[in-house]
Scaffold this motif. Structure first.
Motif, PDB file in Angstrom:
ATOM      1  N   PRO A 109       1.021  -1.333  -0.057  1.00 56.72           N
ATOM      2  CA  PRO A 109       0.005   0.060  -0.178  1.00 56.72           C
ATOM      3  C   PRO A 109       0.888   1.475  -0.101  1.00 56.72           C
ATOM      4  N   THR A 110       0.399   2.288  -0.680  1.00 56.31           N
ATOM      5  CA  THR A 110       1.126   3.572  -0.875  1.00 56.31           C
ATOM      6  C   THR A 110       0.040   4.660  -0.769  1.00 56.31           C
ATOM      7  N   LYS A 111       0.642   5.896  -0.364  1.00 65.81           N
ATOM      8  CA  LYS A 111      -0.417   7.034  -0.432  1.00 65.81           C
ATOM      9  C   LYS A 111       0.385   7.980  -1.643  1.00 65.81           C
ATOM     10  N   GLU A 112       0.989   7.428  -2.426  1.00 65.55           N
ATOM     11  CA  GLU A 112       1.795   8.431  -3.699  1.00 65.55           C
ATOM     12  C   GLU A 112       0.727   8.287  -4.740  1.00 65.55           C
ATOM     13  N   VAL A 126      -4.151   8.876 -13.009  1.00 66.69           N
ATOM     14  CA  VAL A 126      -3.339   8.913 -11.807  1.00 66.69           C
ATOM     15  C   VAL A 126      -4.294   8.836 -10.636  1.00 66.69           C
ATOM     16  N   LYS A 127      -4.040   7.980  -9.877  1.00 66.97           N
ATOM     17  CA  LYS A 127      -4.949   7.648  -8.715  1.00 66.97           C
ATOM     18  C   LYS A 127      -4.137   8.142  -7.470  1.00 66.97           C
ATOM     19  N   ILE A 128      -4.369   8.917  -6.540  1.00 65.55           N
ATOM     20  CA  ILE A 128      -3.756   9.040  -5.242  1.00 65.55           C
ATOM     21  C   ILE A 128      -4.029   8.125  -4.311  1.00 65.55           C
ATOM     22  N   GLY A 129      -2.834   7.234  -4.175  1.00 67.32           N
ATOM     23  CA  GLY A 129      -3.131   6.101  -3.045  1.00 67.32           C
ATOM     24  C   GLY A 129      -3.295   4.829  -4.103  1.00 67.32           C
TER      25      GLY A 129
END
Length: 221
Positions: A109-112, A126-129
């Protein structure tokens, strides 16, 4: 409050100076540094490296799109860099043939900002997270066509209330149908980004005593 992140010395080298040196070594002829907070601390770079300093009057009230706006008349075939990135090797080249955003693969998992691309590598979503994804991290390269299109959109939207807190990347994401960037994938470990002191300490252990000292001061209050 005392030293901008870009002026921290990491592994014995000031981060923004490392980037400037890498750009010069790649043959980039003109370098512009957009300054705001603690701007006077960056002026020495002009004498030391011959870079141009641009003051961003809106740095305190707007997000990083205001730095693009401040430098808009100089944009053409241009690298767009964040001064607090650290590149383990020189990522810059004298000739680039398509506009891109650099990306690293993050497992788990990432919040990038997570990227989707089409068959030829054009960024389409582009998706945030997210999870297990190629993510935006590091520098970007704009060709003249992208620069002109982005500046036109930025100028049209700059004074909108909803634009005030946006990263330039968020404005780009809003206009993916009009703006073409390709993904440029980098191996793990080439691009470093330090979002907090703990991350910096993992990379440069000389900061551990400073972090521990801050922790003791906080605990004593």
């Amino acid at each position: 409050d005392t030293t901008p992140k870009a002026l921290l010395k990491v592994k014995g080298e000031i981060m923004i100076e490392r980037q400037i040196r890498q750009l010069i070594e790649a043959g980039v002829p003109e370098i512009y540094v957009v300054v705001g907070h603690k701007k006077e601390m960056f002026y020495y770079l002009s004498d030391k490296y011959g870079v141009h300093i641009i003051e961003n009057p809106d740095y305190a009230s707007r997000n990083n799109h205001s730095s693009i706006y401040a430098a808009r008349e100089y944009l053409g075939n241009s690298y767009i860099c964040s001064a607090d990135n650290y590149f383990m090797e020189n990522v810059f080249e004298p000739y680039v043939y398509e506009p891109y955003y650099s990306a690293v693969y993050i497992s788990g998992p990432t919040k990038e900002y997570c990227l989707s691309t089409n068959f030829n590598g054009r960024i389409t979503h582009v998706k945030i997270g997210g999870s297990d994804s190629w993510c935006m991290m590091g520098h970007s390269y704009w060709d003249r066509n992208f620069s002109q299109r982005f500046v036109d959109l930025l100028e049209a939207e700059y004074d909108l209330p909803q634009t005030k807190d946006m990263y330039w990347e968020s404005i780009y994401i809003r206009h993916l149908d009009k703006l073409t960037l390709y993904i440029r994938k980098y191996p793990d470990g080439i691009i470093r980004e330090f979002d907090n002191l703990d991350e910096l300490c993992l990379f440069d252990t000389s900061y551990i005593p400073y972090r521990d000292s801050l922790s003791k001061q906080t605990d004593s209050k």
